[in-house]
Design a protein around this motif. Structure first.
Motif, short mmCIF file in Angstrom:
data_model
loop_
_atom_site.label_atom_id
_atom_site.label_comp_id
_atom_site.label_asym_id
_atom_site.label_seq_id
_atom_site.Cartn_x
_atom_site.Cartn_y
_atom_site.Cartn_z
N LEU A 4 0.82 -1.24 0.24
CA LEU A 4 -0.03 -0.05 0.03
C LEU A 4 0.87 1.29 0.08
CD1 LEU A 4 -2.88 -0.96 2.63
CD2 LEU A 4 -2.89 -0.97 0.10
N THR A 5 1.91 1.18 0.78
CA THR A 5 2.84 2.23 0.64
C THR A 5 3.46 2.59 -0.48
OG1 THR A 5 3.35 2.06 3.24
CG2 THR A 5 4.60 3.22 1.79
N THR A 6 3.92 1.76 -1.33
CA THR A 6 4.50 1.51 -2.48
C THR A 6 3.50 2.43 -3.44
OG1 THR A 6 6.06 -0.51 -2.19
CG2 THR A 6 5.70 0.30 -4.51
N ARG A 9 2.52 6.13 -2.19
CA ARG A 9 3.39 7.19 -2.31
C ARG A 9 3.79 8.15 -3.45
NH1 ARG A 9 8.08 4.29 -0.87
NH2 ARG A 9 7.73 4.37 1.29
N PRO A 10 3.71 7.81 -4.63
CA PRO A 10 3.76 8.63 -5.84
C PRO A 10 2.40 9.64 -5.65
CG PRO A 10 3.84 6.42 -6.52
CD PRO A 10 3.74 6.26 -5.05
N TYR A 11 1.38 9.03 -5.24
CA TYR A 11 0.28 10.04 -5.00
C TYR A 11 0.24 10.95 -4.16
CZ TYR A 11 -2.73 6.83 -7.83
OH TYR A 11 -3.23 6.22 -8.87
N LEU A 84 -9.27 10.47 -10.19
CA LEU A 84 -7.92 9.98 -10.61
C LEU A 84 -7.73 8.51 -9.86
CD1 LEU A 84 -5.31 9.78 -12.40
CD2 LEU A 84 -4.30 10.99 -10.38
N MET A 85 -7.99 8.64 -8.67
CA MET A 85 -7.57 7.49 -7.69
C MET A 85 -8.73 6.31 -8.28
SD MET A 85 -6.09 8.92 -4.15
CE MET A 85 -5.26 7.31 -3.96
N ALA A 86 -9.94 6.65 -8.23
CA ALA A 86 -11.12 5.87 -8.56
C ALA A 86 -10.98 5.27 -9.82
CB ALA A 86 -12.45 6.46 -8.54
N GLU A 87 -10.50 6.09 -10.71
CA GLU A 87 -10.26 5.39 -12.33
C GLU A 87 -9.17 4.42 -12.17
OE1 GLU A 87 -8.25 7.55 -15.97
OE2 GLU A 87 -9.90 8.47 -15.26
N ASN A 88 -8.08 4.68 -11.22
CA ASN A 88 -7.11 3.66 -11.34
C ASN A 88 -7.21 2.63 -9.87
OD1 ASN A 88 -5.47 4.84 -13.05
ND2 ASN A 88 -4.65 6.46 -11.55
N GLN A 89 -8.45 2.73 -9.47
CA GLN A 89 -8.78 1.69 -8.69
C GLN A 89 -7.87 1.75 -7.27
OE1 GLN A 89 -9.17 -2.14 -10.93
NE2 GLN A 89 -10.97 -1.58 -11.83
N ARG A 90 -7.66 2.84 -6.84
CA ARG A 90 -6.62 3.14 -5.85
C ARG A 90 -7.26 3.72 -4.47
NH1 ARG A 90 -3.40 -0.71 -7.79
NH2 ARG A 90 -1.86 0.17 -9.03
N LEU A 91 -8.53 4.24 -4.63
CA LEU A 91 -9.26 4.91 -3.27
C LEU A 91 -8.95 3.98 -2.14
CD1 LEU A 91 -12.69 5.84 -4.99
CD2 LEU A 91 -10.86 7.30 -4.19
N THR A 96 -3.27 5.47 3.38
CA THR A 96 -1.85 5.58 3.24
C THR A 96 -1.17 6.48 2.70
OG1 THR A 96 -2.07 3.15 3.24
CG2 THR A 96 0.15 3.82 2.60
N VAL A 97 -1.98 7.19 1.53
CA VAL A 97 -1.80 8.51 0.96
C VAL A 97 -1.67 9.59 1.87
CG1 VAL A 97 -2.36 10.17 -0.81
CG2 VAL A 97 -2.60 7.89 -1.26
N PHE A 98 -2.56 9.54 2.75
CA PHE A 98 -2.56 10.85 3.89
C PHE A 98 -1.36 10.56 4.77
CE2 PHE A 98 -4.03 12.03 8.38
CZ PHE A 98 -3.74 13.23 8.24
N THR A 99 -1.02 9.44 5.43
CA THR A 99 0.24 8.91 6.05
C THR A 99 1.27 9.70 5.55
OG1 THR A 99 -1.04 7.24 7.10
CG2 THR A 99 1.33 7.31 7.48
N GLU A 100 1.58 9.17 3.95
CA GLU A 100 2.85 9.58 3.47
C GLU A 100 2.81 10.82 3.10
OE1 GLU A 100 5.30 7.67 2.48
OE2 GLU A 100 4.44 6.27 3.66
#
Length: 182
Positions: A4-6, A9-11, A84-91, A96-100
């Motif tokens: 999840l971190t991997t 992190r780019p987001y 964008l995250m929904a389109e990439n199925q990353r919601l 973890t995005v918030f933590t990073e």
């Protein structure tokens, strides 16, 4: 968790870079993004929302539903991130995005200790000019520690943890002497 971190992190880095860029216009942009990401992270951690994430058929429908649940908590850029995250199925990685993102903010707000050794006592204007240049170079706030060393002859030496800038006459003479001995 490292997967999840991997993914996150780019987001987080992209959002952070955008927030810093926006801070030239809106000084609270970094904090506003932190608030938006925190809200999204809490929303995504809700069990009902997680069930909805896995059952949704359309990324567009999923994004619009999440955006409608957020109401005024998201600005247009936050809404674009959700799409964008929904389109990439990353919601699902939003917590973890918030933590990073928080890690990037903590690093950004840290203060770099910069030691300035000069041949003469620096004026306040000179100190401010050096501090501004170093803040730009280091991309962080700077705390100057100034000292005087008359053996420098002229100029100054700037030191941080990462590098040294030797603009002193003594340093230039030493480099010249070293080159002549080759």
């Amino acid at each position: 968790m490292s997967d999840l971190t991997t993914i996150a992190r780019p987001y987080a880095k992209a959002v952070f870079d955008f927030a810093v860029e926006q801070s030239a216009v809106d000084k609270n942009a970094v904090d506003k993004w932190a608030e938006m990401l925190d809200f999204l992270a809490q929303l995504i951690e809700n069990e009902k929302i997680q069930a909805f994430l896995y059952s949704a058929n359309s990324a567009e429908k999923l994004a619009e539903e999440i955006i409608s649940l957020c109401g005024e908590q998201l600005d247009q850029y936050g809404q674009n991130l959700v799409r964008l995250m929904a389109e990439n199925q990353r919601l699902i990685v939003l917590p973890t995005v918030f933590t990073e993102y928080q890690r990037y903010v903590e690093d950004y707000r840290s203060i770099a200790e910069v030691s300035v050794t000069s041949a003469l006592t620096l004026t306040k204007a000179q100190q401010q000019k050096i501090a501004k240049a170093m803040e730009k170079r280091l991309a962080r706030k700077v705390n100057l520690n100034c000292s005087v060393d008359e053996s420098l002859i002229a100029g100054l030496i700037i030191r941080t943890d990462d590098f040294v800038i030797d603009g002193s006459s003594r340093g230039q003479l030493q480099r010249l002497a070293s080159e002549l001995q080759l």
